[in-house]
Design a protein around this motif. Structure first.
Motif, PDB file in Angstrom:
ATOM      1  N   SER A 154       0.971  -0.997  -0.119  1.00  0.00           N
ATOM      2  CA  SER A 154       0.227   0.220   0.039  1.00  0.00           C
ATOM      3  C   SER A 154       0.637   1.609   0.040  1.00  0.00           C
ATOM      4  CB  SER A 154      -0.728  -0.169   1.218  1.00  0.00           C
ATOM      5  OG  SER A 154      -0.154   0.358   2.291  1.00  0.00           O
ATOM      6  N   SER A 155       1.753   1.234   0.814  1.00  0.00           N
ATOM      7  CA  SER A 155       2.669   2.128   1.049  1.00  0.00           C
ATOM      8  C   SER A 155       3.732   2.307   0.010  1.00  0.00           C
ATOM      9  CB  SER A 155       3.110   2.417   2.305  1.00  0.00           C
ATOM     10  OG  SER A 155       4.423   1.221   2.435  1.00  0.00           O
ATOM     11  N   GLN A 156       4.419   0.890  -0.563  1.00  0.00           N
ATOM     12  CA  GLN A 156       5.333   0.967  -1.995  1.00  0.00           C
ATOM     13  C   GLN A 156       6.609   1.291  -1.050  1.00  0.00           C
ATOM     14  OE1 GLN A 156       4.177   2.828  -5.109  1.00  0.00           O
ATOM     15  NE2 GLN A 156       2.900   1.125  -5.816  1.00  0.00           N
ATOM     16  N   ARG A 157       6.709   0.926   0.138  1.00  0.00           N
ATOM     17  CA  ARG A 157       7.770   1.381   1.281  1.00  0.00           C
ATOM     18  C   ARG A 157       8.412  -0.114   1.714  1.00  0.00           C
ATOM     19  NH1 ARG A 157       8.299   3.852   5.296  1.00  0.00           N
ATOM     20  NH2 ARG A 157       5.780   4.582   5.819  1.00  0.00           N
ATOM     21  N   CYS A 158      10.076  -0.211   2.196  1.00  0.00           N
ATOM     22  CA  CYS A 158      10.103  -1.025   2.651  1.00  0.00           C
ATOM     23  C   CYS A 158      10.778  -0.803   3.772  1.00  0.00           C
ATOM     24  CB  CYS A 158      11.888  -1.192   2.773  1.00  0.00           C
ATOM     25  SG  CYS A 158      11.940  -2.360   0.759  1.00  0.00           S
ATOM     26  N   THR A 159      10.060  -1.143   5.080  1.00  0.00           N
ATOM     27  CA  THR A 159       9.846  -1.067   6.610  1.00  0.00           C
ATOM     28  C   THR A 159      11.191  -1.585   7.411  1.00  0.00           C
ATOM     29  OG1 THR A 159       8.839  -2.521   6.944  1.00  0.00           O
ATOM     30  CG2 THR A 159       6.954  -0.654   5.872  1.00  0.00           C
ATOM     31  N   ILE A 160      11.811  -2.788   7.074  1.00  0.00           N
ATOM     32  CA  ILE A 160      13.191  -2.945   8.064  1.00  0.00           C
ATOM     33  C   ILE A 160      14.097  -3.299   7.298  1.00  0.00           C
ATOM     34  CG2 ILE A 160      11.302  -2.889   9.878  1.00  0.00           C
ATOM     35  CD1 ILE A 160      11.882  -6.364   8.924  1.00  0.00           C
TER      36      ILE A 160
END
Length: 407
Positions: free
Chosen positions: A45-51
């Protein structure tokens, strides 16, 4: 609203950018999402890696405080002039060992982000590592000279999260395009030591390509990272270099251009220096008792300069607190400067200074063949503790480099 917040506060605007507009480490080519191979936990949904994976410390101490984690929060851009770099290679410097042990924590915490310190209750977790060579994944709105996909190198200031991680954030004015002639492994060995030597010799010592020809330069600690860079820089600018190191490093420093080599193990260094003409400039990477006698080998009343990289500033602040530590440091350097000026010698302290423009100049020297990287050993990302132990052994012959990615 967004525009208004950007004009008032780069932090406020970039915070909204990080939540709403950031592509972080996931680049888009056409309609396809490109995910870096080590990136996990991607939110579609955000198209972001988080870790991401990192080596961190949760307290100060010996090598056992180093901890590998796959769950470090992915860095976001807090200011419009920042970039996110995918780290291909990093390297270790003595400051990393010292910071692991707690050196400079009081002064560095002054420079760290006060909002993050308050929210976490302390500076931890801390990621060590200052050098980086890698590829830009994301640029803030104010970054004009770089774009995603550019290969860059940088030295990250010690108050920021470091480079022993898959990704790191740097300011646009801290980075430079990587020399085309170097691999990432080679490039990662140079920024911190190069900028430290550049600060000492160019910014503090006032040496440059126009005034070095024929000048006599003495370098203590010539076989380490700063020393090997300083030898090459002075030779590139036409200086005559005398290097002080052990006999087993003499071949290396001669190969790098040293004209004379003094072996500190073969006898009293001062006695050996008496056989040589006086010097115009001394770079001291050793400190201690060296400072007590080495200035006697400078030319008096000719503009000769002694620059040391061994200063008590961070120790004073750790021991005495910020105000008293800074006051004590100012008194010490002022007293020494006046004392030696009365003898016809300039006495100076120098520190690492992050600078993308200076790295641009260094990159030109590298690509012209005048400066070469000196890599002593390369470790994998999973062997970072072994690399720290190697560095703690001392007697460096160049740099210890970490291969973060095999790409």
């Amino acid at each position: 609203m967004l525009l208004k917040m950007h004009l008032v506060s780069g932090r406020a605007y970039s915070g909204l950018l990080g939540r709403q507009g950031s592509v972080a480490t996931c680049l888009r080519r056409g309609n396809s999402l490109i995910k870096p191979p080590l990136c996990r936990n991607v939110s579609l949904s955000s198209q972001r890696c988080t870790i991401m994976s990192s080596w961190i410390i949760d307290k100060y101490g010996r090598n056992d405080v180093l901890r590998f984690t796959k769950n470090m929060t992915f860095p976001i851009l807090q200011f419009p002039n920042e970039v996110v770099i995918k780290v291909h290679a990093a390297s270790l410097n003595p400051i990393d060992v010292n910071m692991r042990n707690g050196y400079g924590k009081a002064a560095l915490n002054m420079k760290r982000d006060p909002l993050n310190l308050k929210s976490r209750g302390s500076e931890f977790p801390v990621t060590l590592g200052r050098d980086v060579s890698g590829v830009i994944m994301e640029c803030g709105l104010d970054v004009a000279y770089f774009k995603p996909g550019d290969e860059v190198w940088a030295a990250i200031p010690p108050w920021k999260q470091g480079t022993l991680s898959e990704f790191v954030v740097a300011s646009g004015n801290e980075i430079s395009h990587k020399p085309k002639s170097l691999s990432h492994i080679e490039a990662a060995s140079l920024p911190y030591v190069g900028l430290t030597a550049w600060s000492a010799m160019n910014q503090i010592g006032r040496l440059n390509q126009h005034n070095c020809t024929g000048k006599r330069i003495l370098i203590f600690g010539a076989s380490g990272g700063v020393g090997t860079f300083a030898i090459q820089l002075m030779k590139a600018w036409g200086g005559h270099v005398t290097a002080v190191c052990s006999s087993d490093a003499s071949a290396l420093v001669k190969k790098l251009g040293a004209d004379d080599v003094i072996d500190y193990k073969s006898g009293d260094v001062a006695e050996q220096l008496k056989m040589l003409p006086l010097f115009d400039f001394i770079l001291d990477n050793i400190g201690g008792s060296t400072e007590n006698w080495s200035l006697n080998f400078l030319k008096k009343w000719s503009g000769a300069t002694y620059v040391t990289l061994i200063t008590p500033f961070l120790l004073n602040v750790d021991r005495l607190g910020v105000a008293d530590g800074m006051l004590q440091t100012g008194v010490t350097v002022g007293t020494k400067a006046i004392k030696h000026l009365c003898k016809g010698i300039h006495y100076r302290w120098a520190f690492f200074t992050p600078s993308g423009p200076s790295l641009d100049e260094i990159a030109e020297l590298v690509d012209s063949g005048k400066i070469q990287p000196v890599v002593e050993q390369v470790f994998s990302f999973f062997d970072v503790p072994k690399a720290f132990l190697k560095l703690e052994e001392g007697h460096a012959r160049g740099k210890t480099v970490i291969r973060v990615t095999n790409k």
